[in-house]
Design a protein around this motif. Structure first.
Motif, PDB file in Angstrom:
ATOM      1  N   TYR A  80       0.834  -1.200   0.000  1.00 31.72           N
ATOM      2  CA  TYR A  80       0.000   0.000   0.000  1.00 31.72           C
ATOM      3  C   TYR A  80       0.873   1.256   0.000  1.00 31.72           C
ATOM      4  N   HIS A  81       1.836   1.308   0.913  1.00 32.16           N
ATOM      5  CA  HIS A  81       2.684   2.509   0.992  1.00 32.16           C
ATOM      6  C   HIS A  81       3.542   2.669  -0.268  1.00 32.16           C
ATOM      7  N   TRP A  82       4.050   1.548  -0.751  1.00 31.91           N
ATOM      8  CA  TRP A  82       4.893   1.591  -1.941  1.00 31.91           C
ATOM      9  C   TRP A  82       4.110   2.153  -3.131  1.00 31.91           C
ATOM     10  N   ASN A  83       2.882   1.714  -3.306  1.00 29.96           N
ATOM     11  CA  ASN A  83       2.096   2.107  -4.470  1.00 29.96           C
ATOM     12  C   ASN A  83       1.426   3.465  -4.346  1.00 29.96           C
ATOM     13  N   SER A  84       1.256   3.948  -3.127  1.00 27.65           N
ATOM     14  CA  SER A  84       0.348   5.080  -2.990  1.00 27.65           C
ATOM     15  C   SER A  84       1.008   6.376  -3.444  1.00 27.65           C
ATOM     16  N   TRP A  85       0.255   7.175  -4.144  1.00 22.98           N
ATOM     17  CA  TRP A  85       0.767   8.442  -4.657  1.00 22.98           C
ATOM     18  C   TRP A  85      -0.255   9.559  -4.464  1.00 22.98           C
ATOM     19  N   PHE A  86      -1.535   9.179  -4.376  1.00 26.97           N
ATOM     20  CA  PHE A  86      -2.581  10.194  -4.372  1.00 26.97           C
ATOM     21  C   PHE A  86      -2.481  11.096  -3.141  1.00 26.97           C
ATOM     22  N   ASN A  87      -2.354  10.473  -1.975  1.00 26.73           N
ATOM     23  CA  ASN A  87      -2.216  11.274  -0.758  1.00 26.73           C
ATOM     24  C   ASN A  87      -0.969  12.144  -0.804  1.00 26.73           C
ATOM     25  N   ALA A  88       0.099  11.591  -1.357  1.00 23.86           N
ATOM     26  CA  ALA A  88       1.322  12.378  -1.464  1.00 23.86           C
ATOM     27  C   ALA A  88       1.083  13.598  -2.345  1.00 23.86           C
ATOM     28  N   MET A  89       0.310  13.400  -3.418  1.00 27.08           N
ATOM     29  CA  MET A  89       0.010  14.526  -4.297  1.00 27.08           C
ATOM     30  C   MET A  89      -0.785  15.591  -3.541  1.00 27.08           C
ATOM     31  N   LEU A  90      -1.662  15.142  -2.624  1.00 26.07           N
ATOM     32  CA  LEU A  90      -2.474  16.099  -1.874  1.00 26.07           C
ATOM     33  C   LEU A  90      -1.641  16.859  -0.839  1.00 26.07           C
ATOM     34  N   PHE A  91      -0.749  16.154  -0.167  1.00 26.20           N
ATOM     35  CA  PHE A  91      -0.161  16.746   1.035  1.00 26.20           C
ATOM     36  C   PHE A  91       1.305  17.129   0.925  1.00 26.20           C
ATOM     37  N   ILE A  92       2.030  16.586  -0.026  1.00 30.59           N
ATOM     38  CA  ILE A  92       3.459  16.898  -0.109  1.00 30.59           C
ATOM     39  C   ILE A  92       3.677  17.917  -1.222  1.00 30.59           C
ATOM     40  N   HIS A  93       4.288  19.029  -0.856  1.00 25.40           N
ATOM     41  CA  HIS A  93       4.409  20.102  -1.839  1.00 25.40           C
ATOM     42  C   HIS A  93       5.844  20.355  -2.283  1.00 25.40           C
ATOM     43  N   LYS A  94       6.797  19.815  -1.537  1.00 20.31           N
ATOM     44  CA  LYS A  94       8.192  20.030  -1.931  1.00 20.31           C
ATOM     45  C   LYS A  94       8.690  18.833  -2.707  1.00 20.31           C
ATOM     46  N   ARG A  95       9.314  19.112  -3.839  1.00 14.05           N
ATOM     47  CA  ARG A  95       9.771  18.032  -4.699  1.00 14.05           C
ATOM     48  C   ARG A  95      10.732  17.082  -4.009  1.00 14.05           C
TER      49      ARG A  95
END
Lengths: 295, 327
Positions: free
Chosen positions: A208-223
């Motif tokens: 789950y953690h390896w695949n997940s990207w959507f939440n990261a797109m929502l909450f992580i703003h620094k490249r």
């Protein structure tokens, strides 16, 4: 065994051939990625680009060199490894405690608590309230936003609860008579008995953690904090040309190498999973059965 | 099903305290006793309870902003109530029917074509004489499941571009050369077929297990009675896995309106919103990107409610008709 009829023989031959076709269809796209990644960029563009490949066009590691030069692949791996190393233990401990308590039959409000938790599987506040809620907790911009709000997956908790329920009650009672505390019972007696289930859940949460990207797109703003999958999205899907400037001077050359770089990026980001896959497959299969029987 | 009993008991249990007044008192007493006896259990459960409270029930409360004009500076409680304004504006908006239609078309196509695929695959694998070949087929078809969604979608986008190999292959069958994902008619097929490709093998595991659980004597008896391979499939294998098929089908039907946004957001683009935009991706664009908080929450809440009602009614219906249900 009786002799097969003509129709059955034909069916069996077609069945074998058809399933062979399925094998090819299942793995060819990944093979293509490998072939393209190892191709000489210019040769790939000239003759390979739009055809089926059965081997690399030429042979070159240029694309991989470019990928490894890109710092975001490394920062991506860094973030993802952090999320895995911190997130999965949190997942497991929370899930285990929740499942253990809910599996104790002596608890009077067990049914009510189960209902409270099961309800969240079928109804949720929705994307926007969840997003605003995480921001309210001050997690926006932090990798913890990907870990804490997903500390427990309810479905996994039920799998775990089922495993605890199958442990005979007598063990708990015996331990209690010896004066063991609940946490001792959980970690010293119960956990060793449900190791296979825990292994499956570690795998589920890790994937789950390896695949997940959507939440990261929502909450992580620094490249530089992006987890790997978000970096991949940028590089493969959004056609970012971050690579090109470092590599060559002419624009046409950029165009050429950027195609094969995408494939090399996929290889770099997928090889760890594919390498682990043969060893993990049986745990996954076991997991599906655990979940299916009493889900 | 164990869970069904659990759930039924849980309902009767929670309903119990309403019985009689005299009973209530003893209930409360025993509850206190229960707390005293199991203090430790209750104590270690606190973090779990807080987790569900903070990250599941808070957002449910947060969904009230669908009935308000939410402004982050004023907070949820401080924002103005506006009743059903946002719902009405969604229902009467130009997007309402297209979104419902797209969501249903995508998810029903996914169901109609995606659901039978693993069943058929499992039956075919089960018919293989060579068990080692069967294992090879399984290992190969499970593989796509292990590749992350982002990578899968990256491959879809690359392969179906105007110079991708899939596009090239299809031009041989007469399709004009094009970037397939810019063609709004091709979005649903691409989404569904790639889904079948990724998940059929994995989905077949559960049916294979069900097939393995069928009593082998049945096949032998049928053989003695002169049944051929096809008759055995039709009259033993299929009925044998029917309960599994039904229960998984119920689950899928119950979720028919709850298409996730992730894959759609990864592969769609503005040129094909006409067919590709579904409720959840619309919520994402209006809410997260457009910061139209209250309106998008209303859309999402409407969707959640429909989902909830669907799951409950499909489950109830199936319990009446087939005596099989999720709980």
């Amino acid at each position: 065994m009786r002799k097969l009829t003509r129709g059955e023989q034909i069916f069996n031959i077609f069945n074998v051939l058809f399933l062979f076709l399925m094998i090819v269809i299942s793995i060819y796209p990944m093979l293509y990625v490998f072939f393209a990644a190892f191709s000489t960029p210019s040769a790939y563009m000239r003759q390979g680009g739009n055809k089926l490949l059965f081997c690399p066009v030429g042979f070159s590691l240029a694309s991989f060199k470019a990928v490894f030069k890109n710092p975001s692949i490394w920062t991506g791996y860094g973030s993802t490894i952090f999320i895995l190393a911190v997130g999965v233990p949190i997942n497991i401990v929370f899930t285990m405690i929740g499942a253990y308590v809910l599996s104790r039959k002596q608890l009077r409000i067990r049914r009510f608590l189960s209902l409270l938790i099961l309800f969240t599987m079928y109804f949720s506040g929705g994307m926007i309230p969840i997003y605003l809620n995480v921001r309210n907790f001050g997690l926006d911009g932090s990798l913890w936003a990907l870990i804490i709000p997903n500390a427990i997956n309810t479905f996994n908790l039920i799998i775990m609860r089922t495993a605890f329920e199958e442990v005979p009650d007598s063990l708990e009672e015996a331990a209690k008579l010896d004066g063991a505390s609940q946490l001792t019972i959980l970690f010293k007696i119960m956990v060793p008995l449900v190791v296979p289930t825990i292994a499956v859940l570690i795998l589920y949460y890790a994937v789950y953690h390896w695949n997940s990207w959507f939440n990261a797109m929502l909450f992580i703003h620094k490249r530089e904090k992006y987890p790997l999958q978000l970096i991949l999205r940028e590089l493969i899907i959004q056609n970012s040309s971050i690579f090109s400037s470092e590599l060559s001077t002419s624009g046409a050359e950029d165009e050429m190498i950027s195609e094969t770089i995408k494939y090399a990026t996929i290889v770099v980001a997928t090889v760890p999973i594919l390498a682990a896959y043969p060893f993990l497959q049986k745990y996954f299969v076991k997991g599906i059965m655990v979940g299916a029987v009493k889900g | 099903m164990a869970q069904k009993e659990d759930f039924e008991q849980s309902i009767t249990q929670t309903a119990e305290p309403k019985k009689k007044k005299s009973d209530r008192k003893s209930d409360r007493f025993s509850l206190a006793l229960d707390f005293r006896r199991n203090t430790e259990l209750y104590f270690i459960f606190i973090p779990v309870l807080l987790y569900y409270l903070f990250f599941h029930y808070f957002p449910m409360y947060g969904a009230v902003i669908a009935f308000k004009d939410f402004a982050p500076s004023r907070g949820i409680a401080g924002s103005q109530w506006v009743g059903f304004k946002h719902f009405i504006s969604f229902f009467s908006s130009y997007y309402f029917w297209p979104l419902i239609r797209n969501t249903l078309v995508l998810s029903i196509s996914n169901l109609v074509f995606g659901f039978p695929a693993p069943v058929i695959l499992a039956i075919l694998i089960n018919e293989l004489r060579s068990k080692s070949y069967a294992r090879v087929v399984q290992t190969a078809t499970y593989l796509p499941h292990f590749i992350s969604l982002v990578v899968i979608c990256g491959m879809i986008v690359q392969f179906t571009r105007d110079n991708g190999w899939i596009t090239h292959l299809l031009t041989l069958f007469g399709m004009p050369r094009q970037t397939m994902l810019n063609n709004k008619d091709l979005f649903v097929p691409i989404y569904v077929i790639s889904g079948i490709w990724q998940e059929s093998g994995w989905g077949s595991i559960i049916y294979l297990a069900a097939l393995a659980g069928i009593d082998q004597d049945l096949y032998e008896a049928a053989e003695i009675d002169g049944a051929n391979q096809f008759q055995k499939i039709l009259h033993i294998s299929l009925p044998g896995i029917l309960p599994t098929i039904v229960i998984l089908f119920i689950m899928r039907v119950g979720r028919i309106m709850s298409m996730g946004a992730e894959k759609v957001i990864l592969i769609y683009n503005a040129a094909i919103y006409d067919t590709a935009d579904i409720i959840s991706s619309y919520v994402y664009r209006r809410g997260i990107i457009g910061t139209d908080w209250s309106f998008s929450t209303a859309v999402g809440l409407f969707n959640s409610l429909v989902n909830f009602i669907l799951v409950i009614s499909v489950n109830t219906l199936s319990r009446r008709l087939t005596e099989m249900s999720l709980w």
